[in-house]
Scaffold this motif. Structure first.
Motif, PDB file in Angstrom:
ATOM      1  N   ALA A  93       5.367  -1.249 -12.719  1.00 61.93           N
ATOM      2  CA  ALA A  93       5.287  -0.049 -11.533  1.00 61.93           C
ATOM      3  C   ALA A  93       3.791  -0.145 -11.084  1.00 61.93           C
ATOM      4  N   ASP A  94       3.720   0.040  -9.765  1.00 60.84           N
ATOM      5  CA  ASP A  94       2.230   0.232  -9.283  1.00 60.84           C
ATOM      6  C   ASP A  94       1.442   1.269  -9.757  1.00 60.84           C
ATOM      7  N   GLN A  95       2.124   2.494  -9.917  1.00 62.45           N
ATOM      8  CA  GLN A  95       1.525   3.694 -10.589  1.00 62.45           C
ATOM      9  C   GLN A  95       2.457   4.500 -11.530  1.00 62.45           C
ATOM     10  N   VAL A  96       2.043   4.829 -12.633  1.00 57.13           N
ATOM     11  CA  VAL A  96       2.806   5.547 -13.508  1.00 57.13           C
ATOM     12  C   VAL A  96       1.937   6.974 -13.582  1.00 57.13           C
ATOM     13  N   VAL A  97       2.549   8.026 -13.148  1.00 56.93           N
ATOM     14  CA  VAL A  97       1.660   9.300 -13.247  1.00 56.93           C
ATOM     15  C   VAL A  97       2.367  10.336 -14.369  1.00 56.93           C
ATOM     16  N   THR A  98       1.452  10.625 -15.411  1.00 50.76           N
ATOM     17  CA  THR A  98       2.021  11.489 -16.570  1.00 50.76           C
ATOM     18  C   THR A  98       1.633  12.690 -16.435  1.00 50.76           C
ATOM     19  N   GLY A  99       2.133  13.678 -17.209  1.00 47.09           N
ATOM     20  CA  GLY A  99       1.712  15.175 -17.235  1.00 47.09           C
ATOM     21  C   GLY A  99       1.958  15.946 -16.090  1.00 47.09           C
TER      22      GLY A  99
ATOM     23  N   THR B 219       9.825  12.622 -25.644  1.00 44.59           N
ATOM     24  CA  THR B 219      10.519  12.059 -24.826  1.00 44.59           C
ATOM     25  C   THR B 219       9.849  11.227 -23.532  1.00 44.59           C
ATOM     26  N   ALA B 220       8.819  11.828 -23.186  1.00 46.18           N
ATOM     27  CA  ALA B 220       8.046  11.588 -22.137  1.00 46.18           C
ATOM     28  C   ALA B 220       7.293  10.300 -22.437  1.00 46.18           C
TER      29      ALA B 220
ATOM     30  N   HIS C  95       5.236  17.743 -18.854  1.00 45.81           N
ATOM     31  CA  HIS C  95       5.551  16.493 -19.356  1.00 45.81           C
ATOM     32  C   HIS C  95       6.128  15.561 -18.392  1.00 45.81           C
ATOM     33  N   GLY C  96       6.163  15.608 -17.175  1.00 45.33           N
ATOM     34  CA  GLY C  96       6.871  14.990 -16.173  1.00 45.33           C
ATOM     35  C   GLY C  96       6.233  13.416 -16.238  1.00 45.33           C
ATOM     36  N   VAL C  97       7.169  12.584 -15.756  1.00 45.53           N
ATOM     37  CA  VAL C  97       6.623  11.135 -15.593  1.00 45.53           C
ATOM     38  C   VAL C  97       7.130  10.716 -14.285  1.00 45.53           C
ATOM     39  N   ALA C  98       6.318  10.143 -13.438  1.00 46.57           N
ATOM     40  CA  ALA C  98       6.581   9.309 -12.213  1.00 46.57           C
ATOM     41  C   ALA C  98       6.308   8.097 -12.086  1.00 46.57           C
ATOM     42  N   ALA C  99       6.939   7.122 -12.083  1.00 48.59           N
ATOM     43  CA  ALA C  99       6.688   5.740 -11.754  1.00 48.59           C
ATOM     44  C   ALA C  99       7.127   5.377  -9.962  1.00 48.59           C
TER      45      ALA C  99
END
Length: 382
Positions: free
Chosen positions: A43-49, A30-31, A53-57
């Motif tokens: 996006a200027d930044q995509v943070v994973t894990g 899903t992530a 399994h979280g994702v932040a854009a």
């Protein structure tokens, strides 16, 4: 505004998520789908894990300003879907039966609008949070060292709500979701042959006495500061055999309070009662804690921004039946100085309830849900 092409794409994506549900702390694919869908949005930044399994854009505005976070959940439920829809779950025993597939789609729709017109100031964080259903996800995200750089000034979420008229929101300041915790109590004695039970030590009597005694610590009644509820959810005694007198028992209990401050006292009362019963029977005892949800408390200023957005869009809202007994781990994001609020967006009075085996997020809710988030963003960041 979203175009018809956007809505077609988002509907297809939501249904794709629905076909491949993953439960809490197992949202790997899903992530990955979310990261892939974010790729063309710039996006200027995509943070994973994040926290698992979280994702932040992260989307930066045109000048400095506050950080807004909009949150959705990645996980599905360990429930078999019983549905005839063409996009029903392909994973036996698992289903998106709480609408988290729809919530993720709302954030991706907002991302499309941001990609076309960045806010005048500040930045927007689209937070795809893991493990909401077991209460561990938001806490894990907040505890992740990388979250410090993402910590928002404002945090907003939408949860779909069957039973409310379609497009009508329940929204209020103050407590909206109870705190809850799972308490697993294990009683240990000694097994024996069923023909010689006196040579063992059975926890049967202690278990039988604990069930009503612990349940009596709570009471069903009006939700208020002193509200507490204790629900027996599972009990097990010994082995499933006729030849063995039992030597172990388990009791699973869900503790629920309206405020975080009351939870510690209720948990302690339940544990003290269990310890006393075990001691009286000469049994060993151990405890494990699960599904720890903080209370969700809506900040008044954040609620005012949501209400202003709903009014601007001509969408009806009132306090509905809030607060509710059910728990939601979005409350974790409202700690540490962030002003946060969640609204509950109606999907229809006759719609199957959340966690029902035939529940499905209505795709017609995508456009109004994205519209609410976008209006909030424009009001706060321009």
């Amino acid at each position: 505004m979203l175009t018809q092409g956007d809505l077609a794409d988002l509907t297809a994506f939501r249904q794709e998520l629905h076909r491949f549900p993953e439960v809490s702390r197992h949202e790997t694919a899903t992530a990955a789908r979310i990261v892939q869908a974010l790729a063309p949005l710039g996006a200027d930044q995509v943070v994973t894990g994040l926290g698992g399994h979280g994702v932040a854009a992260v989307f930066n505005g045109l000048s400095a300003g506050p950080t807004l976070m909009f949150r959705a959940e990645l996980d599905a439920l360990p429930i078999e879907e019983l549905s005839e829809v063409g996009h029903r779950s392909t994973i036996p025993g698992k289903g998106h039966l709480c609408g988290h597939d729809g919530h993720m789609t709302l954030l991706l729709g907002l991302g499309r609008l941001i990609a076309r017109a960045r806010p005048a100031r500040g930045r927007v964080v689209l937070m795809f949070q893991p493990a909401e259903e077991d209460g561990s996800g938001a806490a894990a995200v907040v505890a992740d060292p990388r979250f410090a750089a993402l910590r928002p000034d404002w945090a907003f979420a939408i949860h779909n709500m069957p039973g409310l008229p379609f497009g009508v929101s329940a929204l209020k300041a103050g407590a909206v979701n109870c705190a809850s915790q799972g308490l697993k109590i294990t009683l240990t004695g000694k097994t024996a042959h069923a023909s010689l039970p006196e040579t063992g030590l059975s926890p049967a009597l202690a278990l039988a006495r604990l069930i009503p005694a612990i349940a009596a610590l709570g009471q069903v009644g009006p939700l208020g500061p002193d509200y507490r509820l204790v629900t027996i959810t599972h009990a097990r005694l010994g082995e499933a055999a006729f030849g063995i007198a039992p030597g172990e028992a388990e009791l699973w209990v869900t503790l629920r309070t309206m405020e975080d401050g009351q939870m510690a006292a209720l948990r302690q009362a339940a544990m003290d009662l269990a310890r006393a019963e075990a001691a009286g029977q000469g049994l060993g005892i151990r405890f494990r804690h699960h599904d720890d949800f903080a209370a969700s408390v809506n900040d008044a200023q954040a609620v005012a921004h949501l209400a202003r957005a709903l009014d601007a869009l001509g969408m009806a809202h009132d306090e509905g039946d809030l607060p509710m007994r059910a728990s939601e781990d979005f409350g974790r994001f409202g700690q540490g100085g962030t002003r946060s609020a969640m609204l509950f967006l109606g999907v229809g009075e006759g719609h199957p309830a959340l966690h029902n085996p035939d529940y499905d997020f209505p795709d017609a809710l995508i456009a109004p849900g994205v519209g609410i988030f976008h209006q909030v963003m424009r009001d706060l960041l321009g």
